[in-house]
Design an enzyme around this catalytic site. Structure first.
Site, mmCIF file in Angstrom:
data_model
loop_
_atom_site.group_PDB
_atom_site.id
_atom_site.type_symbol
_atom_site.label_atom_id
_atom_site.label_comp_id
_atom_site.label_asym_id
_atom_site.label_seq_id
_atom_site.Cartn_x
_atom_site.Cartn_y
_atom_site.Cartn_z
ATOM 1 N N ASN A 114 16.000 -0.413 -21.726
ATOM 2 C CA ASN A 114 15.566 0.331 -22.907
ATOM 3 C C ASN A 114 14.598 -0.504 -23.725
ATOM 4 O OD1 ASN A 114 16.593 -0.299 -25.892
ATOM 5 N ND2 ASN A 114 18.086 -1.163 -24.455
ATOM 6 N N PHE A 118 14.751 0.128 -32.128
ATOM 7 C CA PHE A 118 15.473 0.439 -33.383
ATOM 8 C C PHE A 118 15.020 1.757 -34.011
ATOM 9 C CE2 PHE A 118 16.328 -4.331 -34.552
ATOM 10 C CZ PHE A 118 17.382 -4.355 -33.649
ATOM 11 N N SER A 183 17.780 -8.115 -30.470
ATOM 12 C CA SER A 183 17.154 -7.024 -29.727
ATOM 13 C C SER A 183 15.825 -7.510 -29.155
ATOM 14 C CB SER A 183 16.904 -5.821 -30.631
ATOM 15 O OG SER A 183 16.005 -4.947 -29.980
ATOM 16 N N ASN A 185 13.368 -5.651 -28.475
ATOM 17 C CA ASN A 185 12.336 -4.642 -28.683
ATOM 18 C C ASN A 185 11.721 -4.588 -30.074
ATOM 19 O OD1 ASN A 185 12.735 -3.677 -25.974
ATOM 20 N ND2 ASN A 185 14.656 -2.794 -26.699
ATOM 21 N N THR A 186 12.078 -5.538 -30.934
ATOM 22 C CA THR A 186 11.431 -5.625 -32.233
ATOM 23 C C THR A 186 10.676 -6.952 -32.252
ATOM 24 O OG1 THR A 186 13.054 -4.264 -33.383
ATOM 25 C CG2 THR A 186 11.852 -5.834 -34.735
ATOM 26 N N LYS A 226 24.976 -11.203 -33.404
ATOM 27 C CA LYS A 226 24.861 -10.819 -31.990
ATOM 28 C C LYS A 226 23.676 -11.550 -31.368
ATOM 29 C CE LYS A 226 24.724 -6.769 -28.981
ATOM 30 N NZ LYS A 226 24.924 -5.318 -28.974
ATOM 31 N N ASN A 255 23.410 -9.305 -26.185
ATOM 32 C CA ASN A 255 22.517 -8.154 -26.114
ATOM 33 C C ASN A 255 21.936 -8.048 -24.680
ATOM 34 O OD1 ASN A 255 20.702 -6.060 -27.043
ATOM 35 N ND2 ASN A 255 20.888 -6.971 -29.077
HETATM 36 C C1 LIG Z 1 19.843 2.319 -24.867
HETATM 37 C C2 LIG Z 1 20.419 1.099 -25.488
HETATM 38 C C3 LIG Z 1 20.258 0.892 -26.852
HETATM 39 C C4 LIG Z 1 20.782 -0.243 -27.459
HETATM 40 N N1 LIG Z 1 20.642 -0.425 -28.810
HETATM 41 C C5 LIG Z 1 21.217 -1.505 -29.404
HETATM 42 C C6 LIG Z 1 21.147 -1.679 -30.812
HETATM 43 O O1 LIG Z 1 20.583 -0.857 -31.528
HETATM 44 N N2 LIG Z 1 21.728 -2.793 -31.352
HETATM 45 C C7 LIG Z 1 22.369 -3.724 -30.565
HETATM 46 O O2 LIG Z 1 22.886 -4.715 -31.090
HETATM 47 N N3 LIG Z 1 22.460 -3.562 -29.241
HETATM 48 C C8 LIG Z 1 21.906 -2.484 -28.646
HETATM 49 N N4 LIG Z 1 22.018 -2.327 -27.293
HETATM 50 C C9 LIG Z 1 22.684 -3.381 -26.494
HETATM 51 C C10 LIG Z 1 24.134 -3.045 -26.216
HETATM 52 O O3 LIG Z 1 24.874 -2.933 -27.400
HETATM 53 C C11 LIG Z 1 24.759 -4.149 -25.321
HETATM 54 O O4 LIG Z 1 24.754 -5.370 -26.020
HETATM 55 C C12 LIG Z 1 24.012 -4.345 -24.017
HETATM 56 O O5 LIG Z 1 23.550 -3.120 -23.504
HETATM 57 C C13 LIG Z 1 24.895 -5.021 -22.949
HETATM 58 O O6 LIG Z 1 26.055 -4.269 -22.704
HETATM 59 P P1 LIG Z 1 26.175 -3.225 -21.466
HETATM 60 O O7 LIG Z 1 25.772 -3.970 -20.223
HETATM 61 O O8 LIG Z 1 27.617 -2.802 -21.480
HETATM 62 O O9 LIG Z 1 25.255 -2.107 -21.754
HETATM 63 C C14 LIG Z 1 21.485 -1.200 -26.670
HETATM 64 C C15 LIG Z 1 21.657 -0.976 -25.294
HETATM 65 C C16 LIG Z 1 21.141 0.156 -24.704
HETATM 66 C C17 LIG Z 1 21.336 0.367 -23.234
#
Ligand SMILES: Cc1cc2nc3c(=O)[nH]c(=O)nc-3n(C[C@H](O)[C@H](O)[C@H](O)COP(=O)(O)O)c2cc1C
Length: 377
Positions: A114, A118, A183, A185-186, A226, A255
């Site tokens: 992704n 934000f 993140s 992406n910022t 985080k 993350n």
């Molecule tokens: C589509 C998407 C959006 C995410 N948005 C955020 C976010 O806004 N803030 C954040 O701290 N992590 C965000 N994450 C990261 C997840 O919270 C997590 O840390 C990361 O995906 C690893 O866990 P997973 O393998 O179970 O997905 C996002 C992940 C995905 C896939």
């Protein structure tokens, strides 16, 4: 397994972000089913209870940030058996995020990429939403965390004021807060993980936390930071120093990764953004283990990254996580995943002759200690 054979193939035929939005909208209308869903999906067992500071999670499996950025359906989501959940990331200012498409499935790799950036309605709108949810008793019955990020148009030098604005506005509504400096992406957000900038961010947020708590005559709120998996352990050590100096509650690790792309089979693996899911399982566990070893288990860790089943969750817990979160694993495994993980954890505890989940926390990292590598690198 109806989900994997029927529902998931249908969902995966559509654009990833669109189906996500549709599921959330559907869930927001299913709140009336909360009681039945919760009865069906929730595993109730005291052996699973987690205590992190003042927070009590009825079980260790939380919903990771990013799934419900705008608090569209937090109560309905919690009915799927989660022990806690995070909404957000919320930024001080509303923002649209990056151009679409910006969310990709990598089915062959059990992963997602992704670069949403934000996208969210901003602290003011989300505070009002939470106020409305509270007024009609539609807040989740498990602890709710609010994940806070930096507004895109704000420069690093103004990041502290931006975080403080969002934190202050949302303070009444979160049971805990996560400061998201990771993140991918910022632009430049991850600079805030550097020791000096991190201290300059965390110290004033903690100060504001205490001031707001005093004013409201309540205890200050648990704060987590985080972190990203894209760094050396020496950088993690510097973060730990700051987190301990500022007395944050703990670390959420980690993350999605911006850089790791090795061995991906799906064509979408070439897309820029944060990679999550199966490909990051092991690396994230190594981060959890490192933090646990360095802090000798003093600092609570929430492990998140590539958890799909009970064994994955148990590995994170044995590495040192007090609790875990899932996102990608829930998308792939479906609504029954949290129940299966919690049931599986109970079986694993029984197999290992443990009375309570807390007995398993750091079990694996402690045995490394006995082998002599418990010290700081
Ligand atoms: C589509 C998407 C959006 C995410 N948005 C955020 C976010 O806004 N803030 C954040 O701290 N992590 C965000 N994450 C990261 C997840 O919270 C997590 O840390 C990361 O995906 C690893 O866990 P997973 O393998 O179970 O997905 C996002 C992940 C995905 C896939």
């Amino acid at each position: 397994m109806l989900y994997k054979s029927l529902v998931r193939p249908l969902l995966f035929r559509k654009d990833a972000e669109r189906s996500h939005e549709q599921i959330l909208a559907l869930l927001s209308h299913l709140e009336f089913l909360y009681g039945s869903l919760n009865d069906f999906y929730r595993v109730k067992d005291d052996r699973l209870r987690v205590q992190i500071g003042p927070l009590t999670f009825p079980n260790p499996v939380g919903l990771a940030a990013g799934f419900d950025k705008n608090a569209v359906a937090p109560k309905a989501l919690s009915a799927f058996g989660f022990g806690f959940m995070e909404i957000g990331a919320v930024t001080a200012q509303a923002q649209p995020g990056n151009p679409k498409p910006r969310l990709y499935r990598l089915p062959e790799d059990h992963a997602l990429i992704n670069r949403l950036g934000f996208n969210n309605k901003g602290a003011e709108a989300i505070a009002l939403k939470l106020e409305r949810l509270r007024a009609r008793s539609a807040m989740p019955e498990v602890p709710l965390g609010i994940n806070i990020g930096r507004s895109k148009i704000v420069e690093t030098k103004d990041a502290v004021a931006d975080f403080l604005a969002a934190f202050e506005r949302l303070f009444p509504y979160g049971d805990f807060f996560t400061l998201n400096v990771s993140s991918p992406n910022t632009p430049n957000l991850r600079d805030l993980q550097g020791e000096t900038l991190l201290r300059e961010l965390l110290a004033p947020v903690q100060e504001k936390n205490r001031a707001l708590a005093t004013r409201a005559k309540i205890d200050s709120k648990p704060l987590f930071v985080k972190i990203a998996p894209d760094m050396e352990f020496s950088q993690v050590d510097a973060i730990i120093d700051v987190v301990e100096a500022v007395k944050l509650t703990g670390i959420i690790a980690t993350n999605a990764t911006a850089f790791m792309r090795e061995g991906l089979k799906s064509p979408a693996g070439r897309e820029p953004g944060g990679l999550s899911g199966r490909p990051i399982t092991k690396v994230v566990t190594s981060f959890v283990s490192h933090i646990f070893q360095v802090t000798q288990g003093r600092l609570p860790i929430i492990g998140v990254g590539g958890i799909f089943n009970a064994e994955d969750a148990y590995d994170k817990i044995k590495a040192g996580a007090s609790a875990v979160q899932i996102y990608t694993g829930w998308v792939y495994e479906g609504p029954g995943a949290v129940k299966r993980i919690n049931r599986g954890l109970l079986s694993l505890l029984e197999r290992d002759g443990l009375k309570h989940l807390s007995d398993a926390v750091g079990m694996e990292s402690r045995s490394t200690n006995q082998a002599g590598s418990y010290k700081r690198s």
